[in-house]
Design a protein around this motif. Structure first.
Motif, mmCIF file in Angstrom:
data_model
loop_
_atom_site.group_PDB
_atom_site.id
_atom_site.type_symbol
_atom_site.label_atom_id
_atom_site.label_comp_id
_atom_site.label_asym_id
_atom_site.label_seq_id
_atom_site.Cartn_x
_atom_site.Cartn_y
_atom_site.Cartn_z
ATOM 1 N N LYS A 1 27.770 25.697 -23.854
ATOM 2 C CA LYS A 1 27.257 25.704 -25.223
ATOM 3 C C LYS A 1 27.418 27.050 -25.323
ATOM 4 C CE LYS A 1 23.611 22.574 -26.209
ATOM 5 N NZ LYS A 1 22.147 22.487 -26.363
ATOM 6 N N ARG A 2 27.224 27.957 -24.249
ATOM 7 C CA ARG A 2 28.012 29.867 -24.918
ATOM 8 C C ARG A 2 29.496 29.536 -24.903
ATOM 9 N NH1 ARG A 2 25.118 33.240 -20.755
ATOM 10 N NH2 ARG A 2 26.147 34.856 -21.942
ATOM 11 N N ARG B 1 35.424 36.566 -34.116
ATOM 12 C CA ARG B 1 33.838 37.007 -34.675
ATOM 13 C C ARG B 1 32.714 36.823 -33.860
ATOM 14 N NH1 ARG B 1 37.086 32.662 -36.245
ATOM 15 N NH2 ARG B 1 35.473 31.309 -35.969
ATOM 16 N N PHE B 2 31.813 38.086 -33.538
ATOM 17 C CA PHE B 2 30.860 38.256 -33.265
ATOM 18 C C PHE B 2 30.358 39.278 -33.803
ATOM 19 C CE2 PHE B 2 34.105 41.458 -31.767
ATOM 20 C CZ PHE B 2 33.860 42.668 -32.067
ATOM 21 N N GLU B 3 28.873 39.890 -34.243
ATOM 22 C CA GLU B 3 28.499 40.568 -34.680
ATOM 23 C C GLU B 3 28.551 41.621 -33.723
ATOM 24 O OE1 GLU B 3 26.058 39.156 -37.091
ATOM 25 O OE2 GLU B 3 26.795 37.438 -36.909
ATOM 26 N N ASN B 4 28.457 42.772 -34.821
ATOM 27 C CA ASN B 4 28.436 44.503 -34.624
ATOM 28 C C ASN B 4 27.521 44.594 -34.473
ATOM 29 O OD1 ASN B 4 31.756 44.075 -34.861
ATOM 30 N ND2 ASN B 4 31.637 45.028 -36.799
ATOM 31 N N SER B 5 25.963 44.081 -34.543
ATOM 32 C CA SER B 5 25.009 44.896 -34.425
ATOM 33 C C SER B 5 24.298 44.065 -33.309
ATOM 34 C CB SER B 5 23.867 44.468 -35.658
ATOM 35 O OG SER B 5 23.934 42.952 -35.482
ATOM 36 N N VAL B 6 25.015 43.157 -32.495
ATOM 37 C CA VAL B 6 24.185 42.716 -31.730
ATOM 38 C C VAL B 6 25.424 43.717 -30.079
ATOM 39 C CG1 VAL B 6 23.944 40.982 -29.903
ATOM 40 C CG2 VAL B 6 23.162 40.597 -32.151
ATOM 41 N N PRO B 7 24.205 44.534 -28.994
ATOM 42 C CA PRO B 7 25.025 44.690 -28.331
ATOM 43 C C PRO B 7 25.599 43.693 -27.241
ATOM 44 C CG PRO B 7 23.044 45.457 -28.121
ATOM 45 C CD PRO B 7 23.087 44.510 -29.279
ATOM 46 N N ILE C 1 26.710 46.536 -17.429
ATOM 47 C CA ILE C 1 25.848 47.325 -18.288
ATOM 48 C C ILE C 1 26.312 47.088 -19.586
ATOM 49 C CG2 ILE C 1 26.664 49.552 -15.776
ATOM 50 C CD1 ILE C 1 30.391 49.311 -18.434
ATOM 51 N N VAL C 2 25.422 47.473 -20.562
ATOM 52 C CA VAL C 2 25.859 47.564 -21.722
ATOM 53 C C VAL C 2 26.809 48.224 -22.573
ATOM 54 C CG1 VAL C 2 24.464 47.463 -23.776
ATOM 55 C CG2 VAL C 2 23.628 46.564 -21.416
ATOM 56 N N LEU C 3 28.129 47.769 -22.917
ATOM 57 C CA LEU C 3 28.743 48.559 -23.366
ATOM 58 C C LEU C 3 28.917 49.446 -25.178
ATOM 59 C CD1 LEU C 3 31.523 46.090 -22.436
ATOM 60 C CD2 LEU C 3 31.410 47.790 -21.459
ATOM 61 N N GLN C 4 29.163 49.941 -25.215
ATOM 62 C CA GLN C 4 29.170 51.532 -26.140
ATOM 63 C C GLN C 4 30.188 51.488 -26.852
ATOM 64 O OE1 GLN C 4 25.994 53.387 -26.457
ATOM 65 N NE2 GLN C 4 25.571 51.889 -24.325
ATOM 66 N N LYS C 5 30.313 50.968 -28.507
ATOM 67 C CA LYS C 5 30.821 50.663 -29.338
ATOM 68 C C LYS C 5 31.691 52.176 -29.504
ATOM 69 C CE LYS C 5 31.733 49.134 -33.533
ATOM 70 N NZ LYS C 5 31.876 48.713 -34.849
ATOM 71 N N SER C 6 32.749 52.036 -29.152
ATOM 72 C CA SER C 6 33.761 53.240 -29.308
ATOM 73 C C SER C 6 34.061 54.223 -30.694
ATOM 74 C CB SER C 6 34.773 53.358 -29.474
ATOM 75 O OG SER C 6 36.124 54.420 -29.076
ATOM 76 N N ALA C 7 33.651 54.994 -30.995
ATOM 77 C CA ALA C 7 33.942 55.844 -32.122
ATOM 78 C C ALA C 7 35.205 55.798 -32.789
ATOM 79 C CB ALA C 7 33.541 57.361 -32.375
ATOM 80 N N GLU D 1 29.303 39.326 -22.405
ATOM 81 C CA GLU D 1 28.636 38.292 -23.565
ATOM 82 C C GLU D 1 27.888 39.379 -24.029
ATOM 83 O OE1 GLU D 1 25.868 36.553 -21.023
ATOM 84 O OE2 GLU D 1 25.891 37.856 -19.786
ATOM 85 N N ASP D 2 26.982 38.351 -25.538
ATOM 86 C CA ASP D 2 26.827 39.576 -26.178
ATOM 87 C C ASP D 2 25.256 39.342 -25.831
ATOM 88 O OD1 ASP D 2 26.301 36.900 -26.877
ATOM 89 O OD2 ASP D 2 25.626 36.921 -28.737
ATOM 90 N N THR D 3 24.882 39.981 -26.072
ATOM 91 C CA THR D 3 22.994 40.022 -25.382
ATOM 92 C C THR D 3 22.058 39.068 -25.817
ATOM 93 O OG1 THR D 3 22.070 42.174 -26.917
ATOM 94 C CG2 THR D 3 22.710 42.728 -24.076
ATOM 95 N N ALA D 4 22.228 38.524 -26.933
ATOM 96 C CA ALA D 4 22.489 37.803 -27.229
ATOM 97 C C ALA D 4 21.797 36.297 -26.450
ATOM 98 C CB ALA D 4 22.032 36.646 -28.891
ATOM 99 N N ARG D 5 22.883 35.598 -26.124
ATOM 100 C CA ARG D 5 23.139 35.058 -24.692
ATOM 101 C C ARG D 5 23.597 33.652 -26.064
ATOM 102 N NH1 ARG D 5 22.542 35.180 -20.274
ATOM 103 N NH2 ARG D 5 22.044 33.079 -19.769
ATOM 104 N N ILE D 6 24.904 34.300 -26.635
ATOM 105 C CA ILE D 6 25.207 33.265 -28.192
ATOM 106 C C ILE D 6 26.949 32.394 -27.686
ATOM 107 C CG2 ILE D 6 25.931 33.048 -30.235
ATOM 108 C CD1 ILE D 6 23.608 34.661 -31.364
ATOM 109 N N TRP D 7 27.151 33.661 -26.675
ATOM 110 C CA TRP D 7 29.009 33.505 -26.424
ATOM 111 C C TRP D 7 29.208 34.247 -25.430
ATOM 112 C CZ3 TRP D 7 31.394 37.911 -25.600
ATOM 113 C CH2 TRP D 7 31.604 38.452 -26.502
ATOM 114 N N ARG D 8 30.428 33.813 -24.337
ATOM 115 C CA ARG D 8 30.776 34.604 -23.252
ATOM 116 C C ARG D 8 31.971 34.170 -23.321
ATOM 117 N NH1 ARG D 8 28.707 31.278 -17.949
ATOM 118 N NH2 ARG D 8 29.551 28.830 -18.113
ATOM 119 N N VAL D 9 32.841 35.223 -22.592
ATOM 120 C CA VAL D 9 34.216 34.954 -22.074
ATOM 121 C C VAL D 9 34.577 35.474 -20.842
ATOM 122 C CG1 VAL D 9 35.948 34.882 -24.049
ATOM 123 C CG2 VAL D 9 34.740 37.266 -22.697
ATOM 124 N N GLU D 10 35.050 34.601 -19.568
ATOM 125 C CA GLU D 10 35.073 35.709 -18.689
ATOM 126 C C GLU D 10 36.433 35.017 -17.481
ATOM 127 O OE1 GLU D 10 31.743 33.602 -16.593
ATOM 128 O OE2 GLU D 10 32.492 31.724 -17.483
#
Length: 182
Positions: free
Chosen positions: A60-61, A90-96, A113-119, A147-156
């Motif tokens: 499903k992800r 289309r991904f949620e910018n607020s979800v790490p 690692i949880v990635l940081q959004k670049s400036a 993947e998003d930390t909400a576990r909605i989608w993933r790519v690999e």
């Protein structure tokens, strides 16, 4: 008789020659046991039943990533300690967003690692993320998952280290097509 006294059995070469084969096999068995115990790999999951129950959730992800048009380009620094990710779709910018590098045989070498959004402002439809991790041990390839930390989608995808520090990540389309046909 000739007057010769027979030699005791342990002074004859034939018993020793016949016993050497089984003795070598016993020593080889202990060496093999030691090698297996000291070089164990994590190719088989300890909790395979639980992992099997999550396969449908993972499909499903992948389907969600296809529907959202999510793709990524991952650039890993030459020293293997930093990463830059360009994510589109289309991904949620607020979800790490989490990046996982999985070693092909040794689970203790896996890194997440949880990635940081670049400036930097988005370039077209691509958003830039950065991160740092421990230096990677040498191997022929890694499995890379974003993947998003909400576990909605993933790519690999599989990253072959000898082909450079770049890998494109996309949803697993063949797997999702097979699941939808069931």
């Amino acid at each position: 008789m000739n007057g010769q006294t027979p030699k005791p059995w342990y002074k004859e070469p034939w018993p020793w020659l016949l016993m050497s084969g089984p003795a070598i096999v016993v020593v080889a068995a202990f060496v093999t046991l030691w090698l297996a115990a000291s070089n164990s790999s994590d190719l088989v999951s300890d909790d395979y039943y639980k992992d099997g129950k999550h396969i449908d959730l993972d499909i499903k992800r992948d389907t969600a990533a296809i529907e959202r048009g999510i793709n990524a380009q991952v650039l890993i620094s030459p020293d293997g300690s930093a990463v830059r990710v360009y994510l589109s779709g289309r991904f949620e910018n607020s979800v790490p967003v989490k990046l996982t590098l999985m070693h092909p045989a040794k689970k203790e070498f896996d890194q997440s690692i949880v990635l940081q959004k670049s400036a930097a402002p988005p370039s077209g439809d691509k958003t830039e993320f950065t991160g740092r991790f421990a230096t990677l041990p040498p191997t022929q390839h890694w499995y890379v998952r974003l993947e998003d930390t909400a576990r909605i989608w993933r790519v690999e995808n599989k990253w072959i280290t000898g082909q450079g520090g770049s890998v494109s990540l996309a949803p697993v389309k063949n797997l999702t097509n097979a699941a939808q046909q069931r």
